[in-house]
Scaffold this active site. Structure first.
Site, PDB file in Angstrom:
ATOM      1  N   MET A 231       0.858  -1.193   0.000  1.00 28.09           N
ATOM      2  CA  MET A 231       0.000   0.000   0.000  1.00 28.09           C
ATOM      3  C   MET A 231       0.888   1.235   0.000  1.00 28.09           C
ATOM      4  SD  MET A 231      -2.802   1.233   2.846  1.00 28.09           S
ATOM      5  CE  MET A 231      -1.669   1.576   4.191  1.00 28.09           C
ATOM      6  N   ASN A 232       0.542   2.249  -0.852  1.00 28.99           N
ATOM      7  CA  ASN A 232       1.089   3.583  -0.610  1.00 28.99           C
ATOM      8  C   ASN A 232      -0.047   4.561  -0.400  1.00 28.99           C
ATOM      9  OD1 ASN A 232       1.636   2.851  -3.620  1.00 28.99           O
ATOM     10  ND2 ASN A 232       1.765   5.044  -3.737  1.00 28.99           N
ATOM     11  N   ASP A 233      -0.084   5.676  -1.091  1.00 30.18           N
ATOM     12  CA  ASP A 233      -0.989   6.785  -0.743  1.00 30.18           C
ATOM     13  C   ASP A 233      -2.423   6.403  -0.360  1.00 30.18           C
ATOM     14  OD1 ASP A 233       1.187   7.538  -2.234  1.00 30.18           O
ATOM     15  OD2 ASP A 233       0.053   8.694  -3.697  1.00 30.18           O
TER      16      ASP A 233
ATOM     17  N   ASP B 278      -2.656  13.033  -9.543  1.00 35.12           N
ATOM     18  CA  ASP B 278      -3.255  13.099  -8.209  1.00 35.12           C
ATOM     19  C   ASP B 278      -4.292  14.213  -8.064  1.00 35.12           C
ATOM     20  OD1 ASP B 278      -1.249  11.189  -7.947  1.00 35.12           O
ATOM     21  OD2 ASP B 278       0.119  12.549  -6.927  1.00 35.12           O
TER      22      ASP B 278
ATOM     23  N   GLU C 100       3.628  16.123  -5.567  1.00 36.52           N
ATOM     24  CA  GLU C 100       2.600  15.102  -5.747  1.00 36.52           C
ATOM     25  C   GLU C 100       1.458  15.342  -4.750  1.00 36.52           C
ATOM     26  OE1 GLU C 100       5.123  11.224  -7.076  1.00 36.52           O
ATOM     27  OE2 GLU C 100       5.032  11.503  -4.924  1.00 36.52           O
TER      28      GLU C 100
HETATM   29  C1  FRU Z   1       2.871   9.397  -4.439  1.00 30.38           C
HETATM   30  C2  FRU Z   1       2.651   8.796  -5.811  1.00 30.38           C
HETATM   31  C3  FRU Z   1       1.597   9.565  -6.572  1.00 30.38           C
HETATM   32  C4  FRU Z   1       1.083   8.550  -7.538  1.00 30.38           C
HETATM   33  C5  FRU Z   1       1.131   7.304  -6.709  1.00 30.38           C
HETATM   34  C6  FRU Z   1       1.378   6.062  -7.513  1.00 30.38           C
HETATM   35  O1  FRU Z   1       3.377   8.542  -3.493  1.00 30.38           O
HETATM   36  O2  FRU Z   1       3.880   8.777  -6.512  1.00 30.38           O
HETATM   37  O3  FRU Z   1       2.057  10.747  -7.180  1.00 30.38           O
HETATM   38  O4  FRU Z   1      -0.210   8.833  -7.968  1.00 30.38           O
HETATM   39  O5  FRU Z   1       2.153   7.480  -5.762  1.00 30.38           O
HETATM   40  O6  FRU Z   1       1.216   4.931  -6.741  1.00 30.38           O
END
Ligand code: FRU
Length: 563
Positions: free
Chosen positions: A104-106, A223, A275
């Site tokens: 998981m990220n954002d 984003d 971002e």
């Molecule tokens: C930020 C990011 C966003 C992008 C997403 C891709 O962490 O780089 O800019 O939409 O992660 O997973």
């Protein structure tokens, strides 16, 4: 179940159903010894002849590679009816949101509707490293207990589903009906384009708009964060023009047709890509005045290396953002959190009672995929309610206060000391035995001159972290230089420092310790530091010590009540 080995490169898998391509995904197919397996759901292909065609992709030489033997572990492909998601990790947080499995990220698309806090997130269903960006989905009624739901938006022919936002379209302006949830995200294919999708079942499933993309550009832009502007009765959107270090502003009557109204940037911190922006209005505490806050996440270029969240305060009128300037005419750089593990932070749309609730990804791109978990990778911060406050000189800053719901976590006080005689040697207290020492520590500190108060969490193996208040600089200092976990990456060991915003050297602390994170909030969220920790064994002892003129009162350590 597909066996995965994390050190292998990704392979491109083409799904072929009855002879036709039905999509692709990537997986680090095991070659020698699988680390774990990930589920590939066969249900949609019932009654069809299914082939998964694996192809090694070699970076820098795509296409030229022979599709030789792809794996030596064919026996590790298995068929199961139910996938066991029982936790296998001792670093899985007790009270922070994590995906059941996978990377998981954002956090994205967060929207509140009908009593439910929806949390979508950048998710890889086929492994615990970044890939196959999909909107995973969790929902909560109290921002603390999260229920995992099926993925909400999956990659399509336009590309992976990168970050974005969602909001309720109360008037039905987009033509999807009144109160439809509309999501806007980045389709990341050969280029980055902005797309929309809508949900009429309360955010469970989304229908992708056949007219996508709704915005195309020649350069990297991603984003999108959308919000309904009451004053102008139109939609506004902020978009990160990532490599140009600027935020683009758009407006629209219907979420499909967008007009660019402004660009703001090339100021503040520009050490990396811009971002995940956010834009909202907040009242300045105790004044009745309202200001706009523009959040810009930055990677790398944060104050302690790698990822961090900066913000600008100003005005937003007729689609244009004007930042407040300092006395010398410059636009100041402000940080929302002075730890190393607070990124991609954005806020919920349509939160009740005028609240502005933020959530951050509790990691840093410097080492996010090297942290020692496998079943899942990465957690989110505690939810935080945002406020604007004036410092002693009348300058405006953003405070991040643990959301009121977090109080529900406060369990029995296992330590309660009205006054701690701090000295060099320090006074020792036991951390809770339950839940590997997960706890909330609260204390009031008063120090002056060169006085310092220190809070050290340690275990019998000598692993430790220290959080201190230094009256001379009016700073909070978080030291995670000591412990085996510092081997994760050379970027992991760190000392992070935050302005404490104390009044007369008085600091009130709330420290949230979980199995792999510590969040320090001082003076009602005016000062915040979020840092990951990976002690081999849980910390068992809290040592409170001091130097010079320093006193610690009202020390409490609470167990965490996670029922
Ligand atoms: C930020 C990011 C966003 C992008 C997403 C891709 O962490 O780089 O800019 O939409 O992660 O997973």
């Amino acid at each position: 179940m597909i066996p995965v080995e994390e050190n292998e490169d990704d392979q491109l898998v083409t799904i072929i159903a009855d002879g036709k391509s039905a999509g692709t995904f990537y997986v680090r197919l095991a070659d020698k010894k699988p680390d774990y397996s990930v589920p590939f759901d066969l249900t949609p292909y019932k009654g069809k002849n299914l082939i998964l065609d694996f192809k090694k992709i070699s970076k820098g030489n795509a296409g030229a590679q022979q599709n030789d033997t792809t794996t030596t572990v064919w026996d590790d492909f298995t068929f199961i009816d139910t996938f066991d998601t029982t936790n296998k990790e001792h670093y899985r947080p007790l009270y922070h949101h994590t995906p059941e499995y996978g990377w998981m990220n954002d956090p994205n698309g967060m929207v509140y509707k009908d009593g439910k806090w929806h949390l979508y997130y950048q998710w890889n269903p086929y492994g615990s490293k970044w890939q196959n960006m999909t909107w995973g989905h969790s929902v909560s009624e109290d921002l603390i207990h999260w229920e995992q739901l099926p993925a909400a938006i999956e990659p399509d022919a336009l590309g992976a589903i990168f970050s974005g936002s969602a909001a309720i379209d109360h008037t039905g302006s987009a033509g999807f009906g009144e109160d439809a949830i509309v999501a806007m995200y980045t389709s990341a294919g050969h280029s980055q384009m902005q797309s929309i999708a809508h949900s009429t079942d309360g955010g469970l499933t989304f229908e992708v708009y056949p007219g996508n993309p709704v915005i195309t550009m020649k350069t990297e832009a991603r984003d999108p964060k959308i919000f309904w502007n009451e004053e102008t009765q139109e939609w506004n959107m902020v978009l990160a023009h990532a490599l140009n270090h600027e935020i683009l502003f758009f407006s629209s009557p219907d979420l499909k047709n967008w007009t660019r109204t402004d660009a703001f940037g090339k100021v503040g911190a520009t050490g990396g890509v811009w971002e995940c922006p956010d834009l909202f209005e907040l009242e300045v505490e105790g004044t009745g005045e309202k200001k706009w806050v523009l959040i810009v996440n930055l990677n790398p270029g944060g104050p302690f290396g790698g990822s961090a969240t900066q913000y600008f305060i100003g005005d937003f009128k007729d689609g244009k953002f004007t930042a407040d300037v300092a006395a010398d005419g410059s636009i100041p750089t402000k940080w929302m959190d002075f730890g190393k593990d607070h990124y991609a932070t954005v806020t919920w749309s349509d939160a009740p009672d005028g609240r502005r609730v933020a959530l951050g990804w509790m990691s840093n791109w410097e080492y996010a995929d090297q942290v020692p978990t496998m079943q899942f990778r990465s957690a989110n911060t505690l939810p935080r309610d945002l406020k604007l406050f004036q410092d002693a000189d009348g300058e405006l800053f953003l405070a991040s206060v643990p959301s009121p719901e977090v109080m529900k976590l406060r369990g029995k006080a296992v330590v309660s000391a009205a006054k701690v005689a701090v000295g060099k040697a320090g006074k020792k207290f036991s951390l809770p035995r339950s839940n590997d020492g997960a706890c909330e520590i609260t204390a009031d500190v008063k120090a002056s001159g060169t006085g310092m108060a220190e809070f050290t969490l340690s275990n019998a193996d000598g692993e430790k972290i220290t959080i201190s208040y230094d009256a001379a600089t009016d700073e909070l200092i978080f030291d995670r230089m000591h412990g085996t976990f510092t081997d994760i990456s050379h970027n992991f060991p760190a000392v992070t420092k935050a302005p404490a915003f104390s009044s007369d050297g008085k600091v009130s602390l709330r420290i949230f310790v979980d199995r792999s994170s510590v969040e320090v909030f001082a003076n009602d969220g005016k000062s915040v530091m979020t840092n990951l920790i990976f002690p081999e064994k849980p910390y068992t002892v809290l040592t409170v010590s001091g130097k010079g003129k320093a006193e610690v009162t009202n020390l409490k350590v609470y167990e965490i009540n996670m029922k």
